[in-house]
Motif scaffolding. Structure first.
Motif, PDB file in Angstrom:
ATOM      1  N   LEU A   3      15.467  14.633   1.853  1.00  0.00           N
ATOM      2  CA  LEU A   3      15.100  13.235   2.047  1.00  0.00           C
ATOM      3  C   LEU A   3      16.380  12.411   2.037  1.00  0.00           C
ATOM      4  N   VAL A   4      16.587  11.660   3.089  1.00  0.00           N
ATOM      5  CA  VAL A   4      17.804  10.860   3.207  1.00  0.00           C
ATOM      6  C   VAL A   4      17.417   9.416   3.503  1.00  0.00           C
ATOM      7  N   ALA A   5      17.968   8.486   2.749  1.00  0.00           N
ATOM      8  CA  ALA A   5      17.714   7.059   2.979  1.00  0.00           C
ATOM      9  C   ALA A   5      19.021   6.382   3.360  1.00  0.00           C
ATOM     10  N   ASP A   6      19.027   5.640   4.438  1.00  0.00           N
ATOM     11  CA  ASP A   6      20.184   4.894   4.906  1.00  0.00           C
ATOM     12  C   ASP A   6      20.022   3.450   4.443  1.00  0.00           C
ATOM     13  N   ALA A   7      20.796   3.071   3.421  1.00  0.00           N
ATOM     14  CA  ALA A   7      20.635   1.733   2.845  1.00  0.00           C
ATOM     15  C   ALA A   7      20.889   0.644   3.877  1.00  0.00           C
ATOM     16  N   GLY A   8      21.855   0.871   4.747  1.00  0.00           N
ATOM     17  CA  GLY A   8      22.137  -0.129   5.765  1.00  0.00           C
ATOM     18  C   GLY A   8      20.994  -0.323   6.724  1.00  0.00           C
ATOM     19  N   ALA A   9      20.357   0.795   7.102  1.00  0.00           N
ATOM     20  CA  ALA A   9      19.243   0.714   8.045  1.00  0.00           C
ATOM     21  C   ALA A   9      18.007   0.102   7.403  1.00  0.00           C
ATOM     22  N   LEU A  10      17.836   0.309   6.084  1.00  0.00           N
ATOM     23  CA  LEU A  10      16.649  -0.189   5.402  1.00  0.00           C
ATOM     24  C   LEU A  10      16.767  -1.659   5.007  1.00  0.00           C
ATOM     25  N   ALA A  11      17.980  -2.166   4.885  1.00  0.00           N
ATOM     26  CA  ALA A  11      18.172  -3.542   4.419  1.00  0.00           C
ATOM     27  C   ALA A  11      17.530  -4.542   5.379  1.00  0.00           C
ATOM     28  N   GLN A  12      16.909  -5.555   4.789  1.00  0.00           N
ATOM     29  CA  GLN A  12      16.271  -6.599   5.578  1.00  0.00           C
ATOM     30  C   GLN A  12      17.326  -7.591   6.100  1.00  0.00           C
ATOM     31  N   PHE A 185       4.895   6.312   5.185  1.00  0.00           N
ATOM     32  CA  PHE A 185       5.802   5.674   4.244  1.00  0.00           C
ATOM     33  C   PHE A 185       7.239   6.060   4.585  1.00  0.00           C
ATOM     34  N   THR A 186       8.174   5.225   4.177  1.00  0.00           N
ATOM     35  CA  THR A 186       9.603   5.469   4.372  1.00  0.00           C
ATOM     36  C   THR A 186      10.245   5.807   3.031  1.00  0.00           C
ATOM     37  N   PHE A 187      11.012   6.899   2.997  1.00  0.00           N
ATOM     38  CA  PHE A 187      11.736   7.244   1.781  1.00  0.00           C
ATOM     39  C   PHE A 187      12.839   6.232   1.547  1.00  0.00           C
ATOM     40  N   GLU A 188      12.906   5.708   0.318  1.00  0.00           N
ATOM     41  CA  GLU A 188      13.906   4.689  -0.014  1.00  0.00           C
ATOM     42  C   GLU A 188      14.996   5.199  -0.946  1.00  0.00           C
ATOM     43  N   CYS A 189      14.593   5.859  -2.040  1.00  0.00           N
ATOM     44  CA  CYS A 189      15.604   6.215  -3.028  1.00  0.00           C
ATOM     45  C   CYS A 189      15.076   7.254  -3.996  1.00  0.00           C
ATOM     46  N   LEU A 190      16.004   7.797  -4.777  1.00  0.00           N
ATOM     47  CA  LEU A 190      15.673   8.708  -5.866  1.00  0.00           C
ATOM     48  C   LEU A 190      16.117   8.050  -7.168  1.00  0.00           C
ATOM     49  N   TRP A 191      15.177   7.863  -8.076  1.00  0.00           N
ATOM     50  CA  TRP A 191      15.522   7.334  -9.391  1.00  0.00           C
ATOM     51  C   TRP A 191      15.798   8.527 -10.299  1.00  0.00           C
ATOM     52  N   ARG A 192      17.061   8.751 -10.611  1.00  0.00           N
ATOM     53  CA  ARG A 192      17.435   9.914 -11.395  1.00  0.00           C
ATOM     54  C   ARG A 192      17.106   9.705 -12.877  1.00  0.00           C
ATOM     55  N   GLN A 193      16.583  10.766 -13.511  1.00  0.00           N
ATOM     56  CA  GLN A 193      16.230  10.727 -14.934  1.00  0.00           C
ATOM     57  C   GLN A 193      15.402   9.492 -15.267  1.00  0.00           C
TER      58      GLN A 193
END
Length: 248
Positions: A3-12, A185-193
């Motif tokens: 799963l890969v999320a591109d923060a630049g592409a997701l930003a509004q 749905f679109t994958f956004e991020c992984l919240w670690r621990q």
């Protein structure tokens, strides 16, 4: 699963304030969302009713404990329950949780509850709500009934004027992650621990669907669910990914 999320592409999109800083745009003609009402959501295969521990508890206890391996409980916060009374007691407390609205998922043909799901962390003031607490019986998994249940919940979310619907799961729960992606749905991020659950570290995989994305997702889901997409034995002619790809 990668799963890969591109923060630049997701930003509004942003605008600039009086001192030249980029800030978020104002919501377009948005006037706030409504709290999910306790309405029956009726589909062809599935009916969603406000979960009642006394009315639905026995059906759910039987079907959700039917898998002797208990594999369906691995990624939940709860372990299997030793008795119906313990299960109904937990259900009653879960139903009372703040910002939460639980549904029993009823098989239209049998009239039996075959699963449960909830709106969680509802924030009408921000237009954000999560679909969570999803637990399907073995009979519901990979079925029209389960897909329609999620379609009905998503449809109500955006009809209530929410701007964002979230889906979160244990990052090791590949089937839940696949379900989120399959539904659009679109994958956004992984919240670690993010948490400790059952004595184990729990990373959380986070997905979202936004209001402007819903019309295309809705059309794809409705085309997949249409009777013409299934043969006499109930086998799909085209998978949901086909219809999602057509909608872009």
């Amino acid at each position: 699963m990668s799963l890969v999320a591109d923060a630049g592409a997701l930003a509004q999109a942003a605008v600039f304030n009086a001192v030249g800083q980029p800030v978020g745009c104002e919501p377009d003609r948005w006037s706030g969302a409504a709290w999910p009402p306790s309405l029956v959501l009726q589909g062809r295969f599935c009916r969603l009713e406000a979960l009642d521990a006394a009315r639905h508890g026995r059906d759910l206890f039987i079907c959700l404990h039917a898998d002797a391996s208990r594999a369906n409980w691995t990624y939940l916060n709860q372990d299997p329950f030793a008795s119906l009374d313990a299960w109904q007691s937990w259900l009653a407390s879960a139903i009372q949780a703040q910002r939460t609205c639980y549904y029993a998922l009823i098989d239209v043909d049998s009239g039996m509850a075959q699963g449960m799901a909830a709106y969680m962390n509802a924030q009408p003031e921000d237009g954000c709500v999560e679909i969570g607490g999803v637990h399907f019986s073995p009979a519901m998994r990979r079925s029209r009934l389960s897909t329609e249940a999620m379609y009905l919940m998503l449809k109500q979310v955006f009809e209530l004027n929410y701007r964002r619907c979230e889906w979160r799961c244990d990052a090791h729960n590949a089937s839940s992650a696949r379900a989120a992606l399959r539904l659009g749905f679109t994958f956004e991020c992984l919240w670690r621990q993010r948490r400790v659950s059952k004595g184990r570290n729990r990373d959380a995989a986070c997905f979202s669907m936004l209001d402007h994305e819903w019309p295309a997702r809705r059309l794809a889901l409705e085309r997949w669910l249409h009777p013409i997409n299934f043969d006499a034995a109930g086998r799909q002619r085209c998978d949901l990914a086909h219809f999602m790809a057509r909608q872009g």
